[in-house]
Design a protein around this motif. Structure first.
Motif, PDB file in Angstrom:
ATOM      1  N   PRO A   4      -3.021   5.778  19.558  1.00 52.03           N
ATOM      2  CA  PRO A   4      -1.559   5.640  19.544  1.00 52.03           C
ATOM      3  C   PRO A   4      -0.966   5.506  18.138  1.00 52.03           C
ATOM      4  CG  PRO A   4      -2.486   4.342  21.332  1.00 52.03           C
ATOM      5  CD  PRO A   4      -3.648   4.853  20.538  1.00 52.03           C
ATOM      6  N   ALA A   5      -1.636   4.755  17.269  1.00 49.05           N
ATOM      7  CA  ALA A   5      -1.099   4.522  15.933  1.00 49.05           C
ATOM      8  C   ALA A   5      -1.116   5.772  15.068  1.00 49.05           C
ATOM      9  CB  ALA A   5      -1.876   3.405  15.238  1.00 49.05           C
ATOM     10  N   GLU A   6      -1.844   6.807  15.494  1.00 52.98           N
ATOM     11  CA  GLU A   6      -1.936   8.033  14.697  1.00 52.98           C
ATOM     12  C   GLU A   6      -1.085   9.170  15.261  1.00 52.98           C
ATOM     13  OE1 GLU A   6      -5.998   9.090  13.832  1.00 52.98           O
ATOM     14  OE2 GLU A   6      -6.549   7.010  13.396  1.00 52.98           O
ATOM     15  N   ARG A   7      -0.317   8.868  16.311  1.00 51.53           N
ATOM     16  CA  ARG A   7       0.571   9.871  16.891  1.00 51.53           C
ATOM     17  C   ARG A   7       1.932   9.863  16.190  1.00 51.53           C
ATOM     18  NH1 ARG A   7      -0.791  12.016  21.755  1.00 51.53           N
ATOM     19  NH2 ARG A   7       1.364  12.168  22.491  1.00 51.53           N
TER      20      ARG A   7
ATOM     21  N   ARG B 182       7.347   7.172  10.325  1.00 52.98           N
ATOM     22  CA  ARG B 182       6.813   6.514   9.132  1.00 52.98           C
ATOM     23  C   ARG B 182       5.350   6.163   9.338  1.00 52.98           C
ATOM     24  NH1 ARG B 182      11.696   2.307   7.321  1.00 52.98           N
ATOM     25  NH2 ARG B 182      13.321   3.889   7.139  1.00 52.98           N
ATOM     26  N   GLY B 183       4.622   6.106   8.241  1.00 46.37           N
ATOM     27  CA  GLY B 183       3.217   5.739   8.299  1.00 46.37           C
ATOM     28  C   GLY B 183       2.600   5.858   6.929  1.00 46.37           C
ATOM     29  N   SER B 184       1.282   5.809   6.872  1.00 49.13           N
ATOM     30  CA  SER B 184       0.561   5.941   5.610  1.00 49.13           C
ATOM     31  C   SER B 184      -0.629   6.872   5.802  1.00 49.13           C
ATOM     32  CB  SER B 184       0.067   4.582   5.106  1.00 49.13           C
ATOM     33  OG  SER B 184      -0.719   4.748   3.935  1.00 49.13           O
ATOM     34  N   ALA B 185      -0.880   7.692   4.805  1.00 49.06           N
ATOM     35  CA  ALA B 185      -2.055   8.569   4.865  1.00 49.06           C
ATOM     36  C   ALA B 185      -3.334   7.748   4.936  1.00 49.06           C
ATOM     37  CB  ALA B 185      -2.077   9.482   3.641  1.00 49.06           C
ATOM     38  N   LEU B 186      -3.341   6.576   4.329  1.00 48.16           N
ATOM     39  CA  LEU B 186      -4.536   5.734   4.331  1.00 48.16           C
ATOM     40  C   LEU B 186      -4.847   5.203   5.724  1.00 48.16           C
ATOM     41  CD1 LEU B 186      -3.908   3.752   1.025  1.00 48.16           C
ATOM     42  CD2 LEU B 186      -5.376   5.761   1.363  1.00 48.16           C
ATOM     43  N   ALA B 187      -3.855   5.216   6.603  1.00 47.01           N
ATOM     44  CA  ALA B 187      -4.048   4.788   7.995  1.00 47.01           C
ATOM     45  C   ALA B 187      -4.035   5.988   8.948  1.00 47.01           C
ATOM     46  CB  ALA B 187      -2.960   3.797   8.392  1.00 47.01           C
ATOM     47  N   SER B 188      -4.084   7.196   8.391  1.00 44.04           N
ATOM     48  CA  SER B 188      -4.062   8.441   9.174  1.00 44.04           C
ATOM     49  C   SER B 188      -2.810   8.549  10.055  1.00 44.04           C
ATOM     50  CB  SER B 188      -5.320   8.556  10.056  1.00 44.04           C
ATOM     51  OG  SER B 188      -6.485   8.576   9.255  1.00 44.04           O
TER      52      SER B 188
ATOM     53  N   PHE C 253       0.347   9.273   8.483  1.00 45.48           N
ATOM     54  CA  PHE C 253       1.297  10.126   7.776  1.00 45.48           C
ATOM     55  C   PHE C 253       0.477  11.105   6.938  1.00 45.48           C
ATOM     56  CE2 PHE C 253       4.395  11.481   4.649  1.00 45.48           C
ATOM     57  CZ  PHE C 253       5.593  11.512   5.351  1.00 45.48           C
ATOM     58  N   THR C 254       0.178  12.251   7.529  1.00 42.74           N
ATOM     59  CA  THR C 254      -0.695  13.239   6.894  1.00 42.74           C
ATOM     60  C   THR C 254      -0.023  14.609   6.910  1.00 42.74           C
ATOM     61  OG1 THR C 254      -1.779  13.902   8.951  1.00 42.74           O
ATOM     62  CG2 THR C 254      -2.695  11.976   7.795  1.00 42.74           C
ATOM     63  N   GLU C 255      -0.667  15.557   6.240  1.00 41.07           N
ATOM     64  CA  GLU C 255      -0.140  16.917   6.255  1.00 41.07           C
ATOM     65  C   GLU C 255      -0.039  17.435   7.682  1.00 41.07           C
ATOM     66  OE1 GLU C 255      -0.955  21.055   3.837  1.00 41.07           O
ATOM     67  OE2 GLU C 255      -2.677  19.997   4.683  1.00 41.07           O
ATOM     68  N   THR C 256      -0.989  17.088   8.517  1.00 40.57           N
ATOM     69  CA  THR C 256      -0.952  17.508   9.924  1.00 40.57           C
ATOM     70  C   THR C 256       0.316  17.011  10.609  1.00 40.57           C
ATOM     71  OG1 THR C 256      -3.363  17.523  10.064  1.00 40.57           O
ATOM     72  CG2 THR C 256      -2.149  17.358  12.139  1.00 40.57           C
ATOM     73  N   HIS C 257       0.654  15.738  10.399  1.00 39.74           N
ATOM     74  CA  HIS C 257       1.884  15.195  10.975  1.00 39.74           C
ATOM     75  C   HIS C 257       3.107  15.982  10.509  1.00 39.74           C
ATOM     76  CE1 HIS C 257      -0.632  11.457  11.385  1.00 39.74           C
ATOM     77  NE2 HIS C 257      -0.034  11.442  12.553  1.00 39.74           N
ATOM     78  N   ILE C 258       3.177  16.242   9.207  1.00 42.45           N
ATOM     79  CA  ILE C 258       4.388  16.829   8.642  1.00 42.45           C
ATOM     80  C   ILE C 258       4.598  18.264   9.112  1.00 42.45           C
ATOM     81  CG2 ILE C 258       5.582  17.449   6.514  1.00 42.45           C
ATOM     82  CD1 ILE C 258       5.301  14.377   7.287  1.00 42.45           C
ATOM     83  N   VAL C 259       3.537  19.066   9.134  1.00 43.44           N
ATOM     84  CA  VAL C 259       3.743  20.449   9.570  1.00 43.44           C
ATOM     85  C   VAL C 259       4.075  20.498  11.056  1.00 43.44           C
ATOM     86  CG1 VAL C 259       2.322  21.407   7.725  1.00 43.44           C
ATOM     87  CG2 VAL C 259       1.262  20.869   9.927  1.00 43.44           C
ATOM     88  N   ALA C 260       3.506  19.586  11.835  1.00 41.84           N
ATOM     89  CA  ALA C 260       3.816  19.551  13.267  1.00 41.84           C
ATOM     90  C   ALA C 260       5.252  19.096  13.498  1.00 41.84           C
ATOM     91  CB  ALA C 260       2.846  18.624  13.989  1.00 41.84           C
ATOM     92  N   ILE C 261       5.683  18.053  12.791  1.00 37.49           N
ATOM     93  CA  ILE C 261       7.056  17.571  12.954  1.00 37.49           C
ATOM     94  C   ILE C 261       8.053  18.643  12.507  1.00 37.49           C
ATOM     95  CG2 ILE C 261       8.762  15.862  12.207  1.00 37.49           C
ATOM     96  CD1 ILE C 261       6.436  13.891  11.829  1.00 37.49           C
TER      97      ILE C 261
ATOM     98  N   ALA D 174      -5.820  11.544   0.679  1.00 37.00           N
ATOM     99  CA  ALA D 174      -5.919  11.225   2.103  1.00 37.00           C
ATOM    100  C   ALA D 174      -4.867  11.989   2.910  1.00 37.00           C
ATOM    101  CB  ALA D 174      -5.736   9.718   2.312  1.00 37.00           C
ATOM    102  N   PHE D 175      -3.709  12.247   2.310  1.00 35.08           N
ATOM    103  CA  PHE D 175      -2.658  13.010   2.997  1.00 35.08           C
ATOM    104  C   PHE D 175      -3.181  14.383   3.417  1.00 35.08           C
ATOM    105  CE2 PHE D 175       0.757  16.193   2.696  1.00 35.08           C
ATOM    106  CZ  PHE D 175       1.662  15.689   3.617  1.00 35.08           C
ATOM    107  N   TYR D 176      -3.973  15.004   2.544  1.00 34.98           N
ATOM    108  CA  TYR D 176      -4.497  16.335   2.849  1.00 34.98           C
ATOM    109  C   TYR D 176      -5.807  16.299   3.642  1.00 34.98           C
ATOM    110  CZ  TYR D 176      -1.048  18.196  -0.407  1.00 34.98           C
ATOM    111  OH  TYR D 176       0.130  18.546  -1.034  1.00 34.98           O
ATOM    112  N   ASP D 177      -6.618  15.273   3.421  1.00 28.88           N
ATOM    113  CA  ASP D 177      -7.962  15.263   4.006  1.00 28.88           C
ATOM    114  C   ASP D 177      -8.031  14.677   5.412  1.00 28.88           C
ATOM    115  OD1 ASP D 177      -8.828  16.347   1.655  1.00 28.88           O
ATOM    116  OD2 ASP D 177      -9.691  14.490   0.846  1.00 28.88           O
ATOM    117  N   ARG D 178      -7.197  13.713   5.693  1.00 34.55           N
ATOM    118  CA  ARG D 178      -7.304  13.028   6.987  1.00 34.55           C
ATOM    119  C   ARG D 178      -6.604  13.805   8.092  1.00 34.55           C
ATOM    120  NH1 ARG D 178      -7.737   6.514   6.550  1.00 34.55           N
ATOM    121  NH2 ARG D 178      -8.959   6.436   4.626  1.00 34.55           N
ATOM    122  N   VAL D 179      -7.231  13.823   9.237  1.00 37.69           N
ATOM    123  CA  VAL D 179      -6.672  14.494  10.412  1.00 37.69           C
ATOM    124  C   VAL D 179      -6.455  13.439  11.491  1.00 37.69           C
ATOM    125  CG1 VAL D 179      -7.013  16.237  12.193  1.00 37.69           C
ATOM    126  CG2 VAL D 179      -7.824  16.652   9.852  1.00 37.69           C
TER     127      VAL D 179
END
Length: 544
Positions: A34-37, A46-52, A54-62, A23-28
């Motif tokens: 608001p909860a996905e920003r 902090r967050g979870s990939a299962l809740a979209s 904390f994903t790869e998108t978040h990490i590369v942007a941060i 889910a970390f790689y697949d979810r965008v």
């Protein structure tokens, strides 16, 4: 309290690690939700990939946002990066490295491909920045990939600027805003490359070798104490073995298992797996071994928190241990400044106030968040900074800075030093404090609050509190700014001669946190809590 709190986790309690990483790689994330920003709390995003969230998108942007921020601040030295044992930490660190290398940032990772505790990373930043290399090659900063004690499905990402501690709200606000802009733009402007051009650093060796300058290792060695350390499956696991071997201490690592699902844990108070070393439910397994040791300690996943177990007292309340540590340290560190203050967050026990007063030391009371202690630890004007949630750090013997982030390993070792030097356990010493100053009852309660009410509470002014009495006593202070540094507390605190309460909104749930304490016992505490909730509800314009 959950019906299975303190009992071993079952297979159905465990997160599916493969699905989580997938889910970390697949979810965008959807930036319209608001909860996905990207949102930085008191200690990172902090967050979870299962809740979209904390994903790869978040990490590369941060990470790109951090690169842009440090460039704007003129931070040109190396960036230290490390991760804990959460399942999402390794893929998040890999994604971050791709962005850092893609932006030609000089990166230092662990020499042994080991996990890196938060205090070891803070120590590395400070060590670099006080060396001549900082003048020649630029000041360093760092990233810790950890959600601290949070459940196994969570991920966390924290930036530590050159002062070595958690970034302040100005920095995190800028980084979060920039990261969300990048996500909204489909990551246009994010540079990535294969993470091959990285250097290594011996986080563990440098940290362990330096401990003799902050802890009385000789006293512990001479004492013959039986010492146990439970890393709770976290980043400190190899550090405790290294401390044992480097100094010849009688330390037994009671659990060396690392499992990203944390299947060996007992459930916390709410039925979740949470690596909180200050929770009796989460520490139930460690408590079973307490009789074998004079001091048994625990750490959370990134080792910024501590838990202290003694044979005569069980697992200590964090507030109790902070009070004992403060009284001991200010009596056994003659190299500290004579005017070095006692630092505490405003929701920590007033027992600390009474101890500081008896020591003749200034109390420096700040809002929740360890970042507030950073300036005082850096210049030595604060000897000790601690939070009620079992996080603290203190100065070296010579009064200079050790870490500017919470150090659970340090506080755990201090318990053994206290026992070795005084001949009494921290639990016994706290009973002595209670005899001298009174025995307070302390609790935290969560009360429902809508997002609008949470916003209102965070902006509430003390003047909005109409109450003149609390649980039968005159109100002595109403605060919306911290006495120590005049910073907004994001809520309110009301005090009397023998009691207080503080209310502040939760950053992740639709509740507000109500902290309260009374030196008149549990029944009076319950009255304080009930009246406090009514006072806050009235200030918010109705029942929450």
């Amino acid at each position: 309290m959950h019906e299975r709190a303190g009992t071993p986790a079952r297979p159905e309690d465990l997160v599916d690690v493969e699905a989580l990483v997938r889910a970390f790689y697949d979810r965008v994330p959807d930036p319209a939700v608001p909860a996905e920003r990207v949102a930085f709390g008191t200690s990172g995003h902090r967050g979870s990939a299962l809740a979209s969230s904390f994903t790869e998108t978040h990490i590369v942007a941060i990470t790109q946002a951090i690169v842009d921020y440090r460039r704007g601040q003129g931070t040109s030295g190396p960036l230290f990066i490390g991760a804990d044992t959460h399942a999402l930490s390794a893929p998040a660190m890999t994604a971050a490295l791709e962005v850092l290398v893609g932006n030609e940032v000089r990166v230092l990772v662990d020499e042994y491909d080991d996990y890196v505790p938060t205090p070891a990373l803070s120590h590395a930043i400070l060590t670099w920045n006080r060396s001549p290399r900082a003048d020649a090659e630029g000041r360093a900063d760092g990233i810790v990939v950890t959600p601290s004690h949070n459940p196994p499905a969570d991920g966390g990402f924290k930036y530590n600027p050159p002062h070595g501690g958690p970034a302040d709200s100005d920095a995190t606000g800028w980084i979060a805003a920039r990261a969300n802009e990048l996500i909204e733009a489909g990551l246009a402007g994010v540079n990535r490359a294969e993470p091959s051009a990285v250097e290594t650093y011996d986080f563990r060796g440098r940290y362990v070798d330096d401990l003799e300058n902050v802890i009385d290792i000789d006293a512990i060695r001479r004492s013959g104490l039986r010492i146990g350390a439970d890393p709770l499956g976290g980043a400190s696991v190899s550090y405790w073995a290294a401390i044992r071997d480097r100094y010849g201490l009688p330390i037994e690592v009671v659990n060396e298992r690392v499992d990203p699902a944390w299947g060996f844990m007992t459930l916390d108070w709410d039925g979740k797996i949470r690596m909180d070393p200050s929770s009796p439910s989460a520490m139930a397994g460690a408590l079973e071994a307490a009789g074998r040791f004079d001091i048994l300690t625990g750490n959370d996943a990134d080792a910024d928190r501590h838990g202290i177990i003694t044979p005569d007292g069980g697992l200590m309340n964090p507030n109790h241990y902070l009070a004992v540590a403060i009284e001991y340290l200010f009596g056994h560190r003659p190299g500290w400044r004579a005017d070095a203050a006692v630092g505490k967050t405003l929701v920590s026990s007033s027992m600390i106030d009474r101890v500081a007063d008896a020591l003749g030391r200034r109390l420096w009371e700040v809002p929740v968040g360890f970042k507030w202690f950073v300036p005082g630890l850096v210049d030595g004007s604060v000897g000790f900074g601690g939070e009620e949630s079992a996080g603290a750090s203190f100065l070296r013997f010579d009064g200079t800075v050790w870490t500017t982030d919470k150090d659970g390993i340090l506080l755990a070792l201090l318990a053994s030093e206290i026992r070795a030097v005084t001949g009494r356990s921290p639990s016994e010493l706290y009973r002595g404090l209670a005899e001298r100053f009174g025995d307070p009852a302390y609790a935290r309660r969560d009360a429902p609050a809508s997002p609008e009410q949470k916003t209102a509470l965070g902006a509430l002014d003390a003047a909005s509190i109409d109450a003149d009495t609390l649980a039968g006593q005159p109100v002595t202070a109403k605060l919306s700014r911290a006495p120590g540094n005049d910073a907004p507390i994001g809520g309110v605190k009301v005090t009397t001669a023998d009691a207080w309460f503080a209310a502040r909104p939760s950053g992740t749930e639709n509740v507000y946190k109500l902290y309260a304490e009374s030196f008149r016992g549990p029944e009076h505490l319950a009255l304080v809590q009930d009246e406090a909730q009514a006072i806050v509800d009235a200030a918010l314009g109705g029942s929450s």
